[in-house]
Scaffold this motif. Structure first.
Motif, PDB file in Angstrom:
ATOM      1  N   ASN A   1      49.245  45.161  35.865  1.00  0.00           N
ATOM      2  CA  ASN A   1      49.670  45.158  37.266  1.00  0.00           C
ATOM      3  C   ASN A   1      50.815  43.923  37.573  1.00  0.00           C
ATOM      4  O   ASN A   1      51.624  43.782  38.471  1.00  0.00           O
ATOM      5  CB  ASN A   1      48.320  44.204  37.876  1.00  0.00           C
ATOM      6  CG  ASN A   1      47.241  44.966  38.544  1.00  0.00           C
ATOM      7  OD1 ASN A   1      47.584  46.321  39.057  1.00  0.00           O
ATOM      8  ND2 ASN A   1      46.174  44.447  38.215  1.00  0.00           N
TER       9      ASN A   1
ATOM     10  N   SER B   1      54.531  41.730  36.759  1.00  0.00           N
ATOM     11  CA  SER B   1      55.533  41.845  36.836  1.00  0.00           C
ATOM     12  C   SER B   1      56.143  41.895  34.816  1.00  0.00           C
ATOM     13  O   SER B   1      54.926  41.132  34.478  1.00  0.00           O
ATOM     14  CB  SER B   1      56.452  41.465  37.489  1.00  0.00           C
ATOM     15  OG  SER B   1      56.440  40.240  37.171  1.00  0.00           O
TER      16      SER B   1
ATOM     17  N   SER C   1      45.890  41.003  48.954  1.00  0.00           N
ATOM     18  CA  SER C   1      46.916  40.609  47.945  1.00  0.00           C
ATOM     19  C   SER C   1      46.410  39.543  47.011  1.00  0.00           C
ATOM     20  O   SER C   1      45.133  38.465  47.411  1.00  0.00           O
ATOM     21  CB  SER C   1      47.767  40.441  48.625  1.00  0.00           C
ATOM     22  OG  SER C   1      48.427  41.101  49.655  1.00  0.00           O
TER      23      SER C   1
ATOM     24  N   GLY D   1      51.084  42.964  41.278  1.00  0.00           N
ATOM     25  CA  GLY D   1      50.965  44.656  42.323  1.00  0.00           C
ATOM     26  C   GLY D   1      51.721  44.091  43.259  1.00  0.00           C
ATOM     27  O   GLY D   1      52.831  43.232  43.759  1.00  0.00           O
ATOM     28  N   THR D   2      51.328  44.649  44.590  1.00  0.00           N
ATOM     29  CA  THR D   2      51.418  44.866  45.057  1.00  0.00           C
ATOM     30  C   THR D   2      51.554  44.569  46.436  1.00  0.00           C
ATOM     31  O   THR D   2      49.657  43.832  46.131  1.00  0.00           O
ATOM     32  CB  THR D   2      52.044  46.565  45.902  1.00  0.00           C
ATOM     33  OG1 THR D   2      51.100  47.033  45.683  1.00  0.00           O
ATOM     34  CG2 THR D   2      52.785  47.760  45.410  1.00  0.00           C
ATOM     35  N   GLU D   3      51.739  44.303  47.467  1.00  0.00           N
ATOM     36  CA  GLU D   3      51.446  43.809  48.764  1.00  0.00           C
ATOM     37  C   GLU D   3      49.718  44.594  49.726  1.00  0.00           C
ATOM     38  O   GLU D   3      50.026  45.696  49.424  1.00  0.00           O
ATOM     39  CB  GLU D   3      51.724  43.649  50.242  1.00  0.00           C
ATOM     40  CG  GLU D   3      52.097  41.761  50.404  1.00  0.00           C
ATOM     41  CD  GLU D   3      53.148  41.181  51.270  1.00  0.00           C
ATOM     42  OE1 GLU D   3      52.182  41.850  52.250  1.00  0.00           O
ATOM     43  OE2 GLU D   3      53.861  41.040  51.258  1.00  0.00           O
TER      44      GLU D   3
END
Ligand SMILES: Cc1cc2nc3c(=O)[nH]c(=O)nc-3n(C[C@H](O)[C@H](O)[C@H](O)COP(=O)(O)OP(=O)(O)OC[C@H]3O[C@@H](n4cnc5c(N)ncnc54)[C@H](O)[C@@H]3O)c2cc1C
Length: 383
Positions: free
Chosen positions: A106, A108, A187, A231-233
């Motif tokens: 997950n 970056s 998150s 990852g994403t919110e």
């Protein structure tokens, strides 16, 4: 870990890897664990050596500075750690597979390159923080908040029972970014321990696993860049599951190996110890109970190996079957090690005998990484 049956899963290279990790644990961990227990921590030199030999974050690919071990190498690490004497005290501290799995799947590119190489070298340790004083199994009710302010999050809240809390350099922290959305508002955010407002709370005294540095951490207006989001919110629980599925193979594997160790120790002990003119092992009660244990060990082994084969075939871990393993293997471990302590008599209660340490370590396995009851809820819903 000696096999008591044929296992065809592993190649010759895997067996060499197993033998070398076993030797490493015997010489670098088992031989020193009593000193570490007195000092209350595992020295940095252990992590440095483990990193040099490619035994940390073993699944991390070479391009991210890891040893690039395959899934079976990770299984071997869990099994050997579970079988070792030191494992009962250090396993949660050194396994670290869940965190590296979460980052790998997950994180970056920047996060992977920043955290994974030093983790694999043993220079940096990361913790994973979900549980709070008022919320454990009910993850949706966590209260730690992360409020966006320009390019930063401001984090407030408190976590407890966190592995590595006393020593880790950074934590992947479950925060509410949209509290009104419950589980979907969670998150995962990396918080470095040297940020202003990060507080290391108490190191907690426990019944076993004494070297895992479990404790409290808190956040008082801690500012982290938005780039620390993993990852994403709102996708926090999906992010967590990538690590938890792996944990639910790792801990059942450790539970099985620890049970095997207790069984082997008990066979040796009851052969040597005599009562009423005969070896303890020669009482029919002992033979019957050992026969039951041997049978449970074989059943557990077959189920785990089937899960492993499934993964090798599909590249995926089946969440429900992992939950089944997380119920059954630690409960089997509880039954077996309890009986092994009994067969040791008073010696079984003495820390100098491995069964005593295995007993207290085992109790944890039914509680963390999802309690046996939460696993039953998951399996029950699948019916
Ligand atoms: C040594 C140790 C290390 C840990 N390491 C970490 C870590 O690194 N990071 C982290 O985030 N957490 C960690 N934990 C916390 C652990 O994951 C939690 O303790 C666990 O999830 C249970 O939460 P709880 O303690 O709040 O118990 P609760 O959730 O309050 O549960 C209490 C009891 O009620 C049962 N129960 C709860 N809900 C239900 C239900 N719906 N149906 C039936 N029964 C239910 C539970 O199964 C349990 O038996 C660790 C814990 C320990 C002991």
């Amino acid at each position: 870990m000696p096999y008591h049956y044929t296992r065809e899963l592993f190649s010759e290279e895997h067996e060499i890897f197993r033998a070398s990790y076993r030797h490493f644990l015997e010489t670098e961990a088992d031989a020193h664990v009593d000193e570490w227990l007195k000092a209350g921590r595992v020295p940095q030199s252990f992590f440095t050596k483990a990193g040099e030999m490619g035994f940390l974050a073993v699944g991390v690919p070479e391009e991210y500075g890891g040893p690039g071990g395959d899934f079976l190498c990770r299984v071997i690490i869990a099994e050997e750690l579970g079988y070792s004497v030191a494992g009962a005290s250090i396993a949660p501290l050194v396994i670290g597979d869940g965190v590296s799995e979460i980052l790998f799947h997950n994180g970056s590119e920047e996060q992977r390159h920043k955290w994974m190489p030093p983790m694999a070298k043993g220079e940096v340790r990361m913790g994973f923080a979900i549980t709070e004083p008022d919320s454990g199994s009910d993850v949706a009710s966590i209260r730690t908040s992360a409020v966006r302010d320009g390019d930063e999050y401001i984090i407030n809240g408190a976590k407890t029972y966190i592995g590595n809390a006393a020593f880790a350099d950074a934590f992947i922290v479950a925060c509410k970014t949209q509290p009104e959305l419950g589980m979907k508002g969670i998150s995962m955010i990396i918080v470095e321990a040297d940020r202003p407002g990060f507080v290391r709370g108490r190191k907690l005294e426990k019944m076993g696993s004494h070297l895992s540095g479990t404790g409290e951490i808190a956040f008082q207006d801690v500012r982290v860049p938005v780039s620390n989001l993993v990852g994403t919110e709102g996708a926090g629980m999906k992010v967590v599951m990538t690590g938890l599925n792996m944990d639910r193979i790792t801990w059942p594997s450790i539970a099985h190996a620890a049970s095997q160790r207790a069984f082997d120790e008990t066979v040796t002990f009851t052969r040597n110890r005599r009562s009423f003119g005969q070896a303890i092992i020669d009482f029919q009660n002992t033979r019957f109970k050992l026969a039951e244990m041997k049978t449970e060990l074989a059943v557990g082994r077959a189920f785990l190996d089937d899960l492993i084969r499934d993964y090798l075939k599909t590249g995926k871990l089946d969440t429900i079957r992992c939950a089944m393993a997380k119920i059954w293997l630690p409960e089997m471990e509880g039954r077996i090690i309890d009986q092994c302590v009994q067969f040791h008599g008073g010696a079984g209660y003495m820390d100098e005998y491995p069964v005593s340490r295995l007993y207290t370590a085992a109790r944890l396995h039914r509680i963390f990484a999802g309690t046996a009851e939460i696993m039953r809820l998951m399996v029950g819903r699948s019916i």
